[in-house]
Design an enzyme around this catalytic site. Structure first.
Site, PDB file in Angstrom:
ATOM      1  N   ASP A 143       0.849  -1.196   0.000  1.00 51.26           N
ATOM      2  CA  ASP A 143       0.000   0.000   0.000  1.00 51.26           C
ATOM      3  C   ASP A 143       0.886   1.249   0.000  1.00 51.26           C
ATOM      4  O   ASP A 143       2.043   1.194   0.412  1.00 51.26           O
ATOM      5  CB  ASP A 143      -0.869   0.050   1.268  1.00 51.26           C
ATOM      6  CG  ASP A 143      -2.008  -0.966   1.248  1.00 51.26           C
ATOM      7  OD1 ASP A 143      -2.218  -1.627   0.221  1.00 51.26           O
ATOM      8  OD2 ASP A 143      -2.690  -1.087   2.291  1.00 51.26           O
ATOM      9  N   ARG A 198      -1.661  -0.608  -8.573  1.00 57.07           N
ATOM     10  CA  ARG A 198      -3.030  -0.256  -8.125  1.00 57.07           C
ATOM     11  C   ARG A 198      -3.095   1.264  -8.130  1.00 57.07           C
ATOM     12  O   ARG A 198      -2.236   1.924  -7.537  1.00 57.07           O
ATOM     13  CB  ARG A 198      -3.293  -0.772  -6.719  1.00 57.07           C
ATOM     14  CG  ARG A 198      -4.609  -0.235  -6.149  1.00 57.07           C
ATOM     15  CD  ARG A 198      -4.667  -0.292  -4.629  1.00 57.07           C
ATOM     16  NE  ARG A 198      -4.708  -1.622  -4.110  1.00 57.07           N
ATOM     17  CZ  ARG A 198      -4.299  -1.931  -2.870  1.00 57.07           C
ATOM     18  NH1 ARG A 198      -3.798  -0.999  -2.074  1.00 57.07           N
ATOM     19  NH2 ARG A 198      -4.364  -3.165  -2.438  1.00 57.07           N
TER      20      ARG A 198
HETATM   21  P1  FDA Z   1     -14.489   9.234  -3.790  1.00 57.35           P
HETATM   22  O1  FDA Z   1     -13.918   9.525  -2.468  1.00 57.35           O
HETATM   23  O2  FDA Z   1     -14.717  10.361  -4.745  1.00 57.35           O
HETATM   24  O3  FDA Z   1     -15.831   8.452  -3.587  1.00 57.35           O
HETATM   25  C1  FDA Z   1     -16.696   8.078  -4.661  1.00 57.35           C
HETATM   26  C2  FDA Z   1     -17.965   7.469  -4.062  1.00 57.35           C
HETATM   27  O4  FDA Z   1     -17.626   6.261  -3.386  1.00 57.35           O
HETATM   28  C3  FDA Z   1     -18.604   8.338  -2.972  1.00 57.35           C
HETATM   29  O5  FDA Z   1     -19.486   9.259  -3.520  1.00 57.35           O
HETATM   30  C4  FDA Z   1     -19.294   7.291  -2.125  1.00 57.35           C
HETATM   31  O6  FDA Z   1     -20.495   6.877  -2.723  1.00 57.35           O
HETATM   32  C5  FDA Z   1     -18.344   6.127  -2.177  1.00 57.35           C
HETATM   33  N1  FDA Z   1     -17.380   6.149  -1.056  1.00 57.35           N
HETATM   34  C6  FDA Z   1     -16.062   6.462  -1.111  1.00 57.35           C
HETATM   35  N2  FDA Z   1     -15.488   6.341   0.089  1.00 57.35           N
HETATM   36  C7  FDA Z   1     -16.483   5.979   0.928  1.00 57.35           C
HETATM   37  C8  FDA Z   1     -16.520   5.694   2.322  1.00 57.35           C
HETATM   38  N3  FDA Z   1     -15.437   5.782   3.085  1.00 57.35           N
HETATM   39  N4  FDA Z   1     -17.695   5.317   2.866  1.00 57.35           N
HETATM   40  C9  FDA Z   1     -18.812   5.212   2.112  1.00 57.35           C
HETATM   41  N5  FDA Z   1     -18.825   5.465   0.783  1.00 57.35           N
HETATM   42  C10 FDA Z   1     -17.688   5.844   0.212  1.00 57.35           C
HETATM   43  N6  FDA Z   1      -5.332   5.088  -0.488  1.00 57.35           N
HETATM   44  C11 FDA Z   1      -4.023   5.312  -0.276  1.00 57.35           C
HETATM   45  O7  FDA Z   1      -3.622   6.439  -0.025  1.00 57.35           O
HETATM   46  N7  FDA Z   1      -3.127   4.279  -0.356  1.00 57.35           N
HETATM   47  C12 FDA Z   1      -3.520   3.011  -0.658  1.00 57.35           C
HETATM   48  O8  FDA Z   1      -2.674   2.107  -0.719  1.00 57.35           O
HETATM   49  C13 FDA Z   1      -4.899   2.769  -0.878  1.00 57.35           C
HETATM   50  N8  FDA Z   1      -5.355   1.534  -1.182  1.00 57.35           N
HETATM   51  C14 FDA Z   1      -6.689   1.361  -1.528  1.00 57.35           C
HETATM   52  C15 FDA Z   1      -7.134   0.118  -1.938  1.00 57.35           C
HETATM   53  C16 FDA Z   1      -8.438  -0.054  -2.368  1.00 57.35           C
HETATM   54  C17 FDA Z   1      -8.898  -1.393  -2.828  1.00 57.35           C
HETATM   55  C18 FDA Z   1      -9.324   1.079  -2.383  1.00 57.35           C
HETATM   56  C19 FDA Z   1     -10.727   0.964  -2.913  1.00 57.35           C
HETATM   57  C20 FDA Z   1      -8.890   2.296  -1.948  1.00 57.35           C
HETATM   58  C21 FDA Z   1      -7.585   2.443  -1.486  1.00 57.35           C
HETATM   59  N9  FDA Z   1      -7.135   3.674  -1.008  1.00 57.35           N
HETATM   60  C22 FDA Z   1      -5.791   3.846  -0.781  1.00 57.35           C
HETATM   61  C23 FDA Z   1      -8.121   4.738  -0.650  1.00 57.35           C
HETATM   62  C24 FDA Z   1      -8.318   5.731  -1.774  1.00 57.35           C
HETATM   63  O9  FDA Z   1      -7.173   6.503  -1.943  1.00 57.35           O
HETATM   64  C25 FDA Z   1      -9.512   6.659  -1.487  1.00 57.35           C
HETATM   65  O10 FDA Z   1      -9.262   7.380  -0.313  1.00 57.35           O
HETATM   66  C26 FDA Z   1     -10.844   5.932  -1.343  1.00 57.35           C
HETATM   67  O11 FDA Z   1     -10.949   4.858  -2.214  1.00 57.35           O
HETATM   68  C27 FDA Z   1     -12.011   6.898  -1.627  1.00 57.35           C
HETATM   69  O12 FDA Z   1     -11.909   7.383  -2.928  1.00 57.35           O
HETATM   70  P2  FDA Z   1     -12.806   6.904  -4.166  1.00 57.35           P
HETATM   71  O13 FDA Z   1     -11.885   6.609  -5.288  1.00 57.35           O
HETATM   72  O14 FDA Z   1     -13.691   5.795  -3.780  1.00 57.35           O
HETATM   73  O15 FDA Z   1     -13.600   8.199  -4.599  1.00 57.35           O
END
Ligand code: FDA
Length: 327
Positions: A143, A198
């Site tokens: 990560d 990723r």
């Molecule tokens: P965004 O935050 O714009 O959310 C899009 C939509 O997703 C929201 O409108 C909501 O519907 C839903 N959603 C998102 N987060 C939610 C929550 N917490 N609760 C409920 N609904 C939610 N980061 C990092 O810095 N280092 C890493 O190694 C990783 N690894 C990682 C692995 C995997 C499998 C995932 C999915 C994510 C990560 N992340 C991460 C976290 C990533 O950087 C980010 O903070 C989150 O995924 C939220 O961003 P989204 O891309 O989902 O978009």
């Protein structure tokens, strides 16, 4: 005043900054892990406190058709002993996954392996985990944490990565955050190295000097990097719950005739399960990131920071619990 009304008066960015600052407070973490009420909330995002709890969740996800990756919660360890114990936990988890016929795929954080205590010990720890992964035909994802760790994280990844002859069955992958301004150059380099990347948006509070501050810029950067990885990368993983970015990945793959088995989507345990199911049913690979363990506090706080509605939900629970059980 209910939780939602309270929150409406707080600008989203302020709330996010505050929650991320709280996520780094170790004393609060120690307090929170003792509160039973917090545990109920946490269960939405965390598959339990023990390996056995996680194995049950992993089996259910596997039976439904999801790929999985396991994260043993814990970060920023402050002693070599704690870092070695964390590495031993990962080796035990890999063995258990192999024994139960589960996806042999784990995700770990270098600060949990001792990055900030002794970099050599950290590499040794990750090296041991990757060596077991090679024996078992497993995959280890490192990560990405805050921007100050990126160079050391990528350097560690280069040191521990298995040799090319075994990578078809056992490999170690990296993570790139679209929020960081340096990421296009990192992605170019990683593509040239055949790395499995990723791509995520980035979960840490970062200064403007190194990271985009506006959501639109983070999303725009994500879309551009996603296009590069889809066209030139090695089995990239798009870690997001953002429907617009997921739709864009699908559209780029369709337009460029990139087969569905050349990339995957990744999402977090308990978040947008509807979207996870829909993608799976549409024939896309979906890997669920399954965290477990006692050290859930910083992970949980980052999930709250990502979506203010989660805080409203937490506040409503606190207020309800304060009043006693609903009748
Ligand atoms: P965004 O935050 O714009 O959310 C899009 C939509 O997703 C929201 O409108 C909501 O519907 C839903 N959603 C998102 N987060 C939610 C929550 N917490 N609760 C409920 N609904 C939610 N980061 C990092 O810095 N280092 C890493 O190694 C990783 N690894 C990682 C692995 C995997 C499998 C995932 C999915 C994510 C990560 N992340 C991460 C976290 C990533 O950087 C980010 O903070 C989150 O995924 C939220 O961003 P989204 O891309 O989902 O978009």
């Amino acid at each position: 005043m209910n939780g939602r009304a309270t929150l409406r008066t707080v600008p989203e960015r302020t709330l996010r900054t505050g929650l991320l600052a709280l996520s780094r407070r170790r004393s609060l973490g120690r307090l929170a892990t003792r509160l039973p009420i917090a545990r109920d909330m946490v269960r939405r995002f965390v598959a339990g406190e023990t390996l056995d709890d996680a194995l049950g969740a992993l089996e259910r996800l596997r039976d439904r058709g999801f790929a999985t990756t396991v994260d043993i919660l814990g970060e920023s360890v402050t002693s070599i002993d704690a870092a070695r114990a964390a590495a031993a936990g990962y080796i035990e988890a890999l063995d258990a996954l192999a024994e139960r016929g589960l996806d042999r795929n784990v995700s770990l954080k270098l600060s949990q392996m001792g990055l900030n205590v002794d970099e050599a010990v950290c590499r040794e720890n990750v090296g041991r985990i990757v060596a077991r992964a090679v024996e078992l035909g497993a995959f280890v994802r490192i990560d990405m944490e805050d921007h100050a760790t990126v160079d050391r994280t990528l350097a560690t990844w280069r040191t521990v990565r298995p040799s090319p002859d075994v990578r078809a069955t056992a490999d170690c992958g990296a993570v790139i955050q679209s929020a960081l301004r340096r990421s296009p150059a990192d992605v170019d380099q990683l593509i040239a190295e055949g790395a499995r990347v990723r791509l995520c948006k980035g979960a840490y509070q970062e200064p403007a000097s190194v990271a985009h501050q506006d959501r639109a810029d983070v999303d725009g950067a994500y879309a551009a990097l996603m296009g590069d990885l889809l066209r030139r990368g090695t089995f990239p993983a798009f870690a997001t719950h953002d429907p617009a970015l997921i739709a864009e990945a699908i559209e780029v793959a369709r337009a460029d005739v990139i087969a569905r088995d050349r990339f995957e989507f990744q999402m977090l345990y308990g978040i947008r399960r509807d979207l996870q199911e829909r993608l799976l049913d549409a024939g896309y690979g979906v890997r669920v990131y399954v965290p477990f363990g006692h050290e859930w506090y910083p992970y949980f706080m980052r999930r709250l920071a990502e979506r203010p509605a989660n805080v409203a939900f937490l506040l409503r629970t606190v207020i309800r619990e304060g009043r006693g059980p609903d009748r």
